[in-house]
Scaffold this active site. Structure first.
Site, mmCIF file in Angstrom:
data_model
loop_
_atom_site.group_PDB
_atom_site.id
_atom_site.type_symbol
_atom_site.label_atom_id
_atom_site.label_comp_id
_atom_site.label_asym_id
_atom_site.label_seq_id
_atom_site.Cartn_x
_atom_site.Cartn_y
_atom_site.Cartn_z
ATOM 1 C CD GLN A 195 10.103 -16.581 17.054
ATOM 2 O OE1 GLN A 195 8.705 -16.687 17.088
ATOM 3 N NE2 GLN A 195 10.502 -16.187 17.916
ATOM 4 C CB SER A 222 10.886 -19.313 17.903
ATOM 5 O OG SER A 222 9.518 -19.549 18.807
ATOM 6 C CB ALA A 249 13.867 -17.838 20.158
ATOM 7 C CD GLU A 251 11.322 -16.747 27.433
ATOM 8 O OE1 GLU A 251 10.216 -17.625 26.860
ATOM 9 O OE2 GLU A 251 11.434 -15.511 26.591
ATOM 10 C CG HIS A 260 8.712 -20.858 26.530
ATOM 11 N ND1 HIS A 260 8.718 -20.626 25.304
ATOM 12 C CD2 HIS A 260 9.457 -22.340 26.693
ATOM 13 C CE1 HIS A 260 9.560 -21.443 24.380
ATOM 14 N NE2 HIS A 260 9.438 -22.658 25.001
HETATM 15 ZN ZN LIG Z 1 6.983 -19.455 24.669
#
Ligand SMILES: [Zn+2]
Length: 256
Positions: free
Chosen positions: A83, A109, A104, A168, A171
């Site tokens: 990340q 995240s 994020a 998003e 996601h």
């Molecule tokens: Zn994602």
């Protein structure tokens, strides 16, 4: 908190408030769960991992929708280090404004908890930050059925003031059944849902939804006894308590 061995054998144990499929993970509440088990999900171009329950729910939904390779699992579990790298690379390539909109902050995240999956329409040149996952065709069908498998579209453009992340549509976050269905019905994002469910303390007036009993338990209150024979699961909210989900219509006693 002290409980006798006899009691703990008979009753379900409350996990850490940082564990479970309903943990709220955002800039205010970083991911602190200890992942126990990850499974590979397919189809994917590289190895993509998800938390055990989430992976099984996703694969069952793919089977049910007869998805072969029209959709790919683009990104799932990320280590904290991954990340950090993703965030840094995006800062360098896309700049700060874009990165803060879509990526994020490391530690915050849902991907680091293994509960989030980024899906992409299978095509050449998939955008690594914003993959295409349109509203029509097979992606649209998946979107319609996601809640029935316990997944929510986590970041809606209309909720970005609350989630701090722009829309998003690729996601998806696993929260489990029946929570995903209730969130779809009420239109709540996870931040709103976690706050709302606190209005339903388990031992006083739980929420009865379809064939389920759902209630909140604050970490400041005595823990209720949950007999192991009940079909209940307990998830932390990553804030200050737990959400208990039981099959059927159940009433509880408080522990004095
Ligand atoms: Zn994602």
């Amino acid at each position: 908190m002290e409980r006798s061995n006899l009691t703990s054998e008979k009753n379900l144990q409350f996990p850490s408030i940082h564990e479970g499929n309903l943990i709220l993970v955002n800039p205010d509440y970083p991911c602190q769960s200890q992942l126990s088990r990850l499974n590979e999900v397919r189809p994917a171009q590289n190895t993509v991992l998800l938390e055990d329950q989430a992976s099984r729910a996703l694969m069952e939904l793919f089977d049910r929708l007869e998805i072969v390779d029209e959709i790919v699992c683009f990104d799932g579990y990320r280590t904290h280090q991954q990340q950090i790298e993703l965030y840094q690379n995006s800062l360098e390539e896309n700049g700060q404004e874009y990165t803060e909109k879509f990526v994020a902050k490391p530690g915050c995240s849902e991907h680091e908890c293994g509960l989030a999956i980024d899906l992409a329409l299978n095509q050449d040149d998939i955008d690594p930050i914003c993959p295409s996952f349109p509203d029509h065709g097979i992606c649209g069908l998946f979107r319609k059925q996601a809640a029935s498998a316990g997944f929510i579209e986590r970041y809606k453009e209309s909720k970005k003031e609350i989630t701090k992340i722009s829309g998003e549509e690729w996601h998806f976050r696993y929260v489990g059944i029946p929570h995903a269905l209730i969130m779809l019905e009420t239109g709540f994002c996870l931040e709103e849902y976690i706050e709302w469910i606190r209005n339903y303390p388990l031992t006083r007036h739980p929420l009865y939804y379809e064939g389920w009993t759902i209630g909140y338990v604050s970490q400041d209150m005595p823990l209720p006894k949950l007999d192991k024979n009940l079909e209940c699961s307990i998830s932390g909210d990553n804030v200050k308590g737990w959400i208990v989900t039981c099959a059927g219509h159940v009433k509880f006693d408080t522990v004095e």
